[in-house]
Design an enzyme around this catalytic site. Structure first.
Site, mmCIF file in Angstrom:
data_model
loop_
_atom_site.group_PDB
_atom_site.id
_atom_site.type_symbol
_atom_site.label_atom_id
_atom_site.label_comp_id
_atom_site.label_asym_id
_atom_site.label_seq_id
_atom_site.Cartn_x
_atom_site.Cartn_y
_atom_site.Cartn_z
ATOM 1 N N ARG A 27 0.814 -1.222 0.000
ATOM 2 C CA ARG A 27 0.000 0.000 0.000
ATOM 3 C C ARG A 27 0.846 1.270 0.000
ATOM 4 N NH1 ARG A 27 -5.339 -1.145 1.536
ATOM 5 N NH2 ARG A 27 -5.658 1.062 1.936
ATOM 6 N N TRP A 75 2.685 6.107 2.060
ATOM 7 C CA TRP A 75 2.774 6.614 0.681
ATOM 8 C C TRP A 75 2.514 8.103 0.804
ATOM 9 C CZ3 TRP A 75 -0.156 9.237 -2.956
ATOM 10 C CH2 TRP A 75 0.267 9.140 -4.277
ATOM 11 N N GLY A 102 -4.901 8.744 4.436
ATOM 12 C CA GLY A 102 -5.896 9.658 3.870
ATOM 13 C C GLY A 102 -5.344 11.066 3.790
#
Ligand code: AGP
Length: 612
Positions: A27, A75, A102
């Site tokens: 991810r 990320w 987020g």
């Protein structure tokens, strides 16, 4: 886009968190971190730039005790990927640690307020703002951590999945989600948190899916408490998931991508297993609304990346076989371009992960406009199926390699089954055509395994391409989407610039690029327009272009013209993308290996794109 894991229970949290981060590394992998509360109630936070293994090096020989902790693999969205911006982010009083997936859209406004109150910030992240705000509200308003988190989230605009620790509450984790995924694993007197179930299934297959806008309080020795942001509790059910640890291992392959390419004979069979019953296509998800499908005025397929290319192949089939007009649209465009949606329109949203932010927003947009939304999705219980009116699962198990492979072939398979079924029910295709297409569907797994055996020939083709700075992929009809997907596979894992084009468009511009340094990959399988493609290839050859071709067994013309060819077994034209893409997946895999690229974790990419 960022992986989150949390643990509270009786065991040492650190090994569980680190293993969980490795499972979630697909991810995001630009930095990682962990926070633990040790038995003396000290909050220890360790972070590192780079991958989870770098974090392990950093944490080695530190105090790793504690049976409560949270961890993160990042990320980057706000702030470059360095140690300071890595999560967990900690409040200036050292009490609150938070991990976040987020984007907090109003972070600048919240930060400006906190700065006025004398709060000092260390990082450039939106996440630190949330940590500081929780601590600030706690102090000023004398609130518990649970209440302070709730109040902070009421003020936060954007998307998040967060887990929060407070060293003054060493037996509690608070977590919440809105727009980003988060699941709770329920063990015996222990709880797990994960961005998905992969860090959890080793310990328990009992899962609670948090809904958007919900918080969960996990307290040692007590049942989870789930409530909305106003504090209203809701009853919840625990679901049993079937995923196993084996599904998450490489199974002897050097990379997940290769494993996932090579397991396509099995994954295609799994996708069709309960749907081809006694030589009939059986799609209860379509059958339950068959009138809606048969009377559909129009179908709009929306998705991102590979999933959209699967949708494009579906468009060709649904229009040809079922005579229903189909539009395809990038979800990121659909959501903002005020599409005209009318009564009788069906929107098909396609997603492997079920978490892609743009696809989720496109579903919202479609539903607000009154369309019925059917999703085609791989991850069971993820956000997209839950936001849709109905879902058809692709059933191929976890896909871990960032480059999508088996999910693509499963998505196309589902779309082809829908097209064939609707075509038959509408009387557009004859009984004998229907039977022959069903037979061809059944033969796909065997034919896929024959292609995989040709890996050596494909590796040879990869040698020829690995030095090229640019590659063009061309195809026509059903295999124009295959060309787009083949090019995407090459660029995302080998960083070679590649473009997919409808072959006949070459002479409207791109043929100017053709030279000895620009190889062309041509998908030239059997079809009614095969001879047209032969002419397109001749035009490339006439300009000294090198051609690598994917052809059908027994092919003569293209095989004589091309520098290298790979043969695939014959099948129905509409099913040909399912076979033609396999050599292209292997081609990009081998080019990336020859170039020494990180196949499973290509630079700048993450598997689930949960932010805009
Ligand atoms: C494909 O190899 C990419 N990883 C990417 O294009 C992907 O297909 C896209 O982000 C959509 O993801 P989804 O299917 O999970 O929604």
């Amino acid at each position: 886009m960022c992986g989150i894991v949390g643990y509270i229970g009786k065991r040492d949290a650190y090994p569980i968190l680190i293993k969980g981060l490795h499972r979630l590394e697909y991810r995001g992998y630009d930095s990682a971190g962990v926070a633990l509360i040790n038995p003396q109630q000290v909050l220890n936070v360790y972070k590192s730039q780079g991958k989870v293994s770098a974090l392990e090096d950093t944490a080695r020989s530190q105090d790793l005790t504690g049976s409560i902790g949270i961890a993160h693999t990042r990320w980057a969205t706000h702030g470059i990927p360095n140690h300071t911006n890595a999560h967990p982010q900690v409040s200036q009083n050292g009490r609150i640690a938070i991990v976040h997936n987020g984007i907090i859209e109003n972070y600048a406004e919240l930060k400006a307020n906190l700065l006025k109150q004398g709060v000092h910030f260390n990082s450039d992240t939106d996440t630190e703002v949330i940590a500081q705000q929780i601590a600030y509200i706690q102090e000023v308003e004398h609130l518990t951590m649970v209440e302070a988190v709730r109040r902070t989230l009421q003020q936060a605009v954007g998307s998040y999945a967060i887990c929060v620790l407070d060293n003054a509450m060493p037996d509690t984790i608070v977590a919440a989600r809105k727009g980003s995924p988060l699941v709770v694993g329920v063990g015996d007197d222990e709880y797990f948190l994960g961005s998905d179930a992969s860090p959890i299934i080793e310990y328990t297959q009992r899962i609670i899916y948090l809904e958007d806008g919900e918080m969960v309080v996990l307290h040692k020795g007590q049942k989870p408490q789930i409530s909305d942001l106003e504090g209203h509790e809701r009853p919840y059910s625990i679901q049993h998931i079937t995923m196993t640890v084996d599904d998450l291992e490489k199974g002897g392959y050097p990379h997940f991508m290769l494993k996932e390419i090579c397991e396509q004979p099995q994954s295609l069979a799994a996708c069709m297993r309960s749907r081809l019953v006694e030589n009939e296509i059986c799609l209860p998800e379509v059958d339950k609304d068959i009138d809606m499908w048969l009377n559909a005025r129009r179908i709009i397929i929306t998705a991102c990346g590979t999933s959209l290319y699967a949708g494009m192949a579906g468009k060709y089939a649904i229009e040809e076989l079922a005579h229903i007009p189909v539009e395809t649209d990038y979800a990121s465009e659909f959501r903002y371009r005020h599409p005209v949606i009318q009564k009788g329109d069906i929107v098909i949203a396609i997603s492997q992960s079920g978490e892609t932010a743009d696809t989720l927003a496109a579903i919202d947009q479609a539903k607000q406009n009154g369309a019925k939304v059917v999703s085609i999705c791989n991850v069971i219980g993820s956000s997209i199926p839950r936001a849709s009116d109905s879902v058809i699962y692709t059933m191929v198990g976890p896909e871990i390699g960032v480059a999508s492979t088996k999910a693509f072939t499963a998505q196309v398979t589902v779309l082809m089954m829908i097209a064939i079924l609707l075509g038959y029910r509408k009387g557009v295709i004859t009984e004998s055509r229907y039977r022959s297409l069903v037979n061809e569907l059944q033969a796909l797994p065997q034919k896929a395994s024959e292609i995989i055996k040709r890996e050596n020939t494909i590796r040879d083709m990869a040698q020829a391409i690995s030095f090229a700075p640019n590659v063009l992929y061309i195809g026509r009809g059903y295999n124009y989407p295959t060309a787009l997907e083949g090019a995407l596979k090459l660029k995302e894992i080998s960083y070679i610039h590649a473009e997919g084009y409808p072959a006949a468009e070459m002479k409207h511009g791109p043929i100017a690029l053709i030279s000895q340094d620009m190889p062309v990959v041509a998908i030239a399988t059997d079809s009614p327009i095969y001879d047209k493609l032969v002419s397109n290839i001749q035009e490339i050859r006439a300009r000294q272009g090198h051609v690598m071709a994917i052809v059908t067994e027994g092919d003569k013309k293209v095989s004589q013209m091309a520098d290298k060819t790979v043969c695939i077994p014959a099948t129905a034209e509409c099913l040909s993308p399912l076979l033609a893409i396999i050599p292209l997946q292997l081609l990009s895999y081998h080019v990336a290996c020859l170039k020494g690229c990180n196949v499973d974790q290509p630079r700048n990419l993450a598997k689930s794109v949960t932010v805009e």
